[in-house]
Design a protein around this motif. Structure first.
Motif, PDB file in Angstrom:
ATOM      1  N   THR A  48      44.453   8.756  -6.202  1.00 23.91           N
ATOM      2  CA  THR A  48      44.972   9.372  -4.990  1.00 23.91           C
ATOM      3  C   THR A  48      43.977   9.203  -3.847  1.00 23.91           C
ATOM      4  N   PRO A  49      44.446   8.818  -2.646  1.00 21.11           N
ATOM      5  CA  PRO A  49      43.510   8.713  -1.506  1.00 21.11           C
ATOM      6  C   PRO A  49      42.788  10.033  -1.278  1.00 21.11           C
ATOM      7  N   LEU A  50      41.559   9.944  -0.819  1.00 20.18           N
ATOM      8  CA  LEU A  50      40.794  11.156  -0.571  1.00 20.18           C
ATOM      9  C   LEU A  50      41.402  11.950   0.574  1.00 20.18           C
ATOM     10  N   PRO A  51      41.304  13.263   0.522  1.00 23.27           N
ATOM     11  CA  PRO A  51      41.775  14.082   1.646  1.00 23.27           C
ATOM     12  C   PRO A  51      40.987  13.763   2.912  1.00 23.27           C
ATOM     13  N   LYS A  52      41.554  14.126   4.045  1.00 14.55           N
ATOM     14  CA  LYS A  52      40.861  13.940   5.314  1.00 14.55           C
ATOM     15  C   LYS A  52      39.586  14.782   5.338  1.00 14.55           C
ATOM     16  N   GLN A 274      37.786   9.105  -8.594  1.00 11.30           N
ATOM     17  CA  GLN A 274      37.203   8.403  -7.448  1.00 11.30           C
ATOM     18  C   GLN A 274      36.787   9.446  -6.423  1.00 11.30           C
ATOM     19  N   VAL A 275      35.478   9.582  -6.200  1.00 12.05           N
ATOM     20  CA  VAL A 275      34.988  10.645  -5.323  1.00 12.05           C
ATOM     21  C   VAL A 275      34.461  10.122  -3.998  1.00 12.05           C
ATOM     22  N   SER A 276      34.409   8.802  -3.836  1.00  8.01           N
ATOM     23  CA  SER A 276      33.902   8.232  -2.592  1.00  8.01           C
ATOM     24  C   SER A 276      34.600   6.913  -2.312  1.00  8.01           C
ATOM     25  N   THR A 277      34.646   6.568  -1.044  1.00 11.64           N
ATOM     26  CA  THR A 277      35.242   5.293  -0.654  1.00 11.64           C
ATOM     27  C   THR A 277      34.246   4.142  -0.749  1.00 11.64           C
ATOM     28  N   ARG A 295      27.573  14.871  -3.948  1.00 14.36           N
ATOM     29  CA  ARG A 295      26.949  14.413  -2.698  1.00 14.36           C
ATOM     30  C   ARG A 295      27.128  12.904  -2.633  1.00 14.36           C
ATOM     31  N   THR A 296      27.907  12.446  -1.676  1.00 14.12           N
ATOM     32  CA  THR A 296      28.197  11.023  -1.535  1.00 14.12           C
ATOM     33  C   THR A 296      27.496  10.491  -0.285  1.00 14.12           C
ATOM     34  N   GLU A 297      27.767   9.259   0.090  1.00 17.38           N
ATOM     35  CA  GLU A 297      27.145   8.713   1.294  1.00 17.38           C
ATOM     36  C   GLU A 297      28.176   8.243   2.310  1.00 17.38           C
ATOM     37  N   ALA A 298      29.268   7.627   1.847  1.00 15.44           N
ATOM     38  CA  ALA A 298      30.332   7.243   2.783  1.00 15.44           C
ATOM     39  C   ALA A 298      30.961   8.485   3.406  1.00 15.44           C
ATOM     40  N   GLU A 299      30.882   9.606   2.684  1.00 14.58           N
ATOM     41  CA  GLU A 299      31.264  10.921   3.178  1.00 14.58           C
ATOM     42  C   GLU A 299      29.989  11.769   3.220  1.00 14.58           C
ATOM     43  N   LEU A 300      30.133  13.059   3.409  1.00 10.40           N
ATOM     44  CA  LEU A 300      28.992  13.954   3.217  1.00 10.40           C
ATOM     45  C   LEU A 300      29.009  14.503   1.800  1.00 10.40           C
ATOM     46  N   ALA A 301      30.170  15.001   1.376  1.00  7.16           N
ATOM     47  CA  ALA A 301      30.326  15.535   0.029  1.00  7.16           C
ATOM     48  C   ALA A 301      31.808  15.633  -0.289  1.00  7.16           C
ATOM     49  N   THR A 302      32.122  15.638  -1.575  1.00  9.55           N
ATOM     50  CA  THR A 302      33.508  15.804  -2.017  1.00  9.55           C
ATOM     51  C   THR A 302      33.540  16.837  -3.141  1.00  9.55           C
ATOM     52  N   ALA A 303      34.690  17.518  -3.263  1.00 12.55           N
ATOM     53  CA  ALA A 303      34.867  18.540  -4.288  1.00 12.55           C
ATOM     54  C   ALA A 303      36.002  18.144  -5.214  1.00 12.55           C
ATOM     55  N   VAL A 304      35.742  18.222  -6.522  1.00 13.09           N
ATOM     56  CA  VAL A 304      36.739  17.910  -7.541  1.00 13.09           C
ATOM     57  C   VAL A 304      37.205  19.205  -8.193  1.00 13.09           C
ATOM     58  N   ASP A 305      38.521  19.385  -8.269  1.00 11.19           N
ATOM     59  CA  ASP A 305      39.089  20.538  -8.960  1.00 11.19           C
ATOM     60  C   ASP A 305      39.088  20.226 -10.459  1.00 11.19           C
ATOM     61  N   PRO A 306      38.346  20.978 -11.283  1.00  8.84           N
ATOM     62  CA  PRO A 306      38.290  20.658 -12.713  1.00  8.84           C
ATOM     63  C   PRO A 306      39.588  20.927 -13.451  1.00  8.84           C
ATOM     64  N   ARG A 307      40.526  21.646 -12.813  1.00  7.52           N
ATOM     65  CA  ARG A 307      41.818  21.888 -13.461  1.00  7.52           C
ATOM     66  C   ARG A 307      42.724  20.677 -13.374  1.00  7.52           C
ATOM     67  N   THR A 308      42.569  19.897 -12.292  1.00 11.47           N
ATOM     68  CA  THR A 308      43.444  18.749 -12.078  1.00 11.47           C
ATOM     69  C   THR A 308      42.699  17.422 -12.109  1.00 11.47           C
ATOM     70  N   VAL A 312      39.785  17.606  -4.005  1.00 17.52           N
ATOM     71  CA  VAL A 312      40.578  18.543  -3.223  1.00 17.52           C
ATOM     72  C   VAL A 312      39.985  18.803  -1.842  1.00 17.52           C
ATOM     73  N   ARG A 313      38.702  18.448  -1.650  1.00 15.49           N
ATOM     74  CA  ARG A 313      38.088  18.619  -0.333  1.00 15.49           C
ATOM     75  C   ARG A 313      37.098  17.484  -0.093  1.00 15.49           C
ATOM     76  N   VAL A 314      36.986  17.114   1.170  1.00 17.08           N
ATOM     77  CA  VAL A 314      35.973  16.159   1.597  1.00 17.08           C
ATOM     78  C   VAL A 314      35.268  16.752   2.809  1.00 17.08           C
ATOM     79  N   LEU A 315      33.944  16.760   2.784  1.00 17.69           N
ATOM     80  CA  LEU A 315      33.162  17.225   3.923  1.00 17.69           C
ATOM     81  C   LEU A 315      32.581  16.026   4.655  1.00 17.69           C
ATOM     82  N   GLY A 316      32.469  16.154   5.970  1.00 13.47           N
ATOM     83  CA  GLY A 316      31.887  15.110   6.800  1.00 13.47           C
ATOM     84  C   GLY A 316      31.177  15.754   7.978  1.00 13.47           C
ATOM     85  N   PRO A 317      30.617  14.935   8.861  1.00 11.17           N
ATOM     86  CA  PRO A 317      30.573  13.474   8.803  1.00 11.17           C
ATOM     87  C   PRO A 317      29.466  12.990   7.877  1.00 11.17           C
TER      88      PRO A 317
END
Length: 347
Positions: A48-52, A274-277, A295-308, A312-317
């Motif tokens: 699934t594409p990462l959230p905005k 997939q947690v980063s682009t 903690r990624t680099e193409a983004e600032l950080a991403t959050a994975v829901d362990p239930r699914t 579910v969230r992407v932080l930037g810039p």
């Protein structure tokens, strides 16, 4: 949590009277492994594409200026410890961001851990990470310095705590000669050493075992009693930093921007997310109450829901590389290229 454009961390030695820049390697080695996996699985891969991305400036973020090089972060109750901040290691109040503790020490170019009532960190001086440091978090004092074998700890690795030992990965002349070193917390002395799995890069303890990530698409489950291999699990490219949760071991794969979820009951990867682009030339991973944060680099950080097993969230810039830690109601992100620490509310 490597930084620079070439995939190599810019590591700063924090001496008591003078600061010296030290370059250490972090990139993966040859990805063709000679290991044979003894576990297979059908992996559910999130496509699934990462959230905005959400701009942290719009989230009530507290941004703390930190010099010279805010680096690895570790949450310990109501304190977040960050290495690379003068005078070496600084503890911030998890709620307010105020400085509540300072420890004078050298460079800490690998992920820390906690256990046996102590904070544990690898300390480097003049480019060699020669010492394992034990810190009492209640008094912010160093209670022991344990010398490591001559080659020193591997930079960009991590420490691990098991039931009766603190573990470190000692470098070698090549990928075949690294060592797993067990320190007895009762004596603060090296108790024993075992050969590390080939191309070992990072460690964590959990589920009665020592988990060793390698840069060869493998995580090796090691028996801490005798150093034998209990299982070998296929993961992604450039596996390194790990986090251990209640029911899984989460492994960040730097070269393909994914996270592998390992079920310790079956020793198999049950999800690949997939947690980063892009690649994660450094980064870090931590577990909170309701999300696994990367903690990624193409983004600032991403959050994975362990239930699914979905992002579910992407932080930037984006802000270069750094580390990440999770406290109640907030995620802490270091950005060493920008000399800041962000405390981002999550509630």
């Amino acid at each position: 949590m490597t930084s620079r454009r070439s995939g190599v961390r810019r590591s700063l030695v924090l001496a008591m009277t003078v600061s010296t820049v030290v370059l250490v390697g972090c990139g993966p080695e040859d990805e063709n492994s000679g290991l044979t996996s003894d576990s297979t699985s059908t992996r559910a891969t999130s496509s699934t594409p990462l959230p905005k991305a959400e701009d942290v400036a719009d989230l009530g973020t507290l941004t703390i200026q930190a010099r010279p090089f805010p680096d690895f972060a570790l949450a310990d109750g109501d304190t977040v410890w960050v290495s690379g901040v003068e005078p070496g290691l600084v503890g911030y109040d998890a709620g307010t961001g105020d400085v509540r503790a300072e420890v004078a020490m050298g460079d800490v170019p690998l992920a820390m851990d906690q256990g046996f009532g102590s904070l544990w960190a690898g300390e480097g001086v003049a480019g060699v990470i020669a010492t394992l440091v034990r810190i009492d978090p209640a008094t912010s004092t160093v209670t022991a310095r344990v010398p490591m074998p001559d080659a020193g700890l591997r930079p960009e690795s991590s420490l691990a705590v098991t039931e009766d030992a603190v573990w470190a990965l000692v470098d070698g002349a090549d990928a075949e000669s690294r060592l797993l070193v067990a320190v007895d917390p009762a004596t603060n002395e090296v108790r024993e050493t075992f050969p590390a799995p080939r191309a070992a890069e990072a460690l964590r303890g959990g589920f009665g075992s020592l988990w060793v990530a390698t840069s060869h698409q493998k995580v090796v489950r090691v028996d801490p009693d005798d150093g034998s291999t209990q299982a070998t699990v296929d993961t992604g490219y450039g596996s390194r930093f790990m986090a251990v949760g209640d029911d899984a071991v989460w492994v960040m794969n730097q070269d393909d921007g994914t996270v592998s979820r390992i079920d310790p009951e079956t020793d198999a990867v049950v999800a690949t997310v997939q947690v980063s682009t892009g690649r994660i030339p450094g980064g870090d991973i931590a577990i909170g109450d309701d999300a696994v944060w990367v903690r990624t680099e193409a983004e600032l950080a991403t959050a994975v829901d362990p239930r699914t097993n979905e992002v579910v969230r992407v932080l930037g810039p984006p802000a270069g590389s750094g580390s990440i830690a999770v406290t109640e109601g907030a995620v802490w992100v270091t950005a060493h290229d920008q000399f800041v620490i962000h405390r981002v509310p999550t509630a």
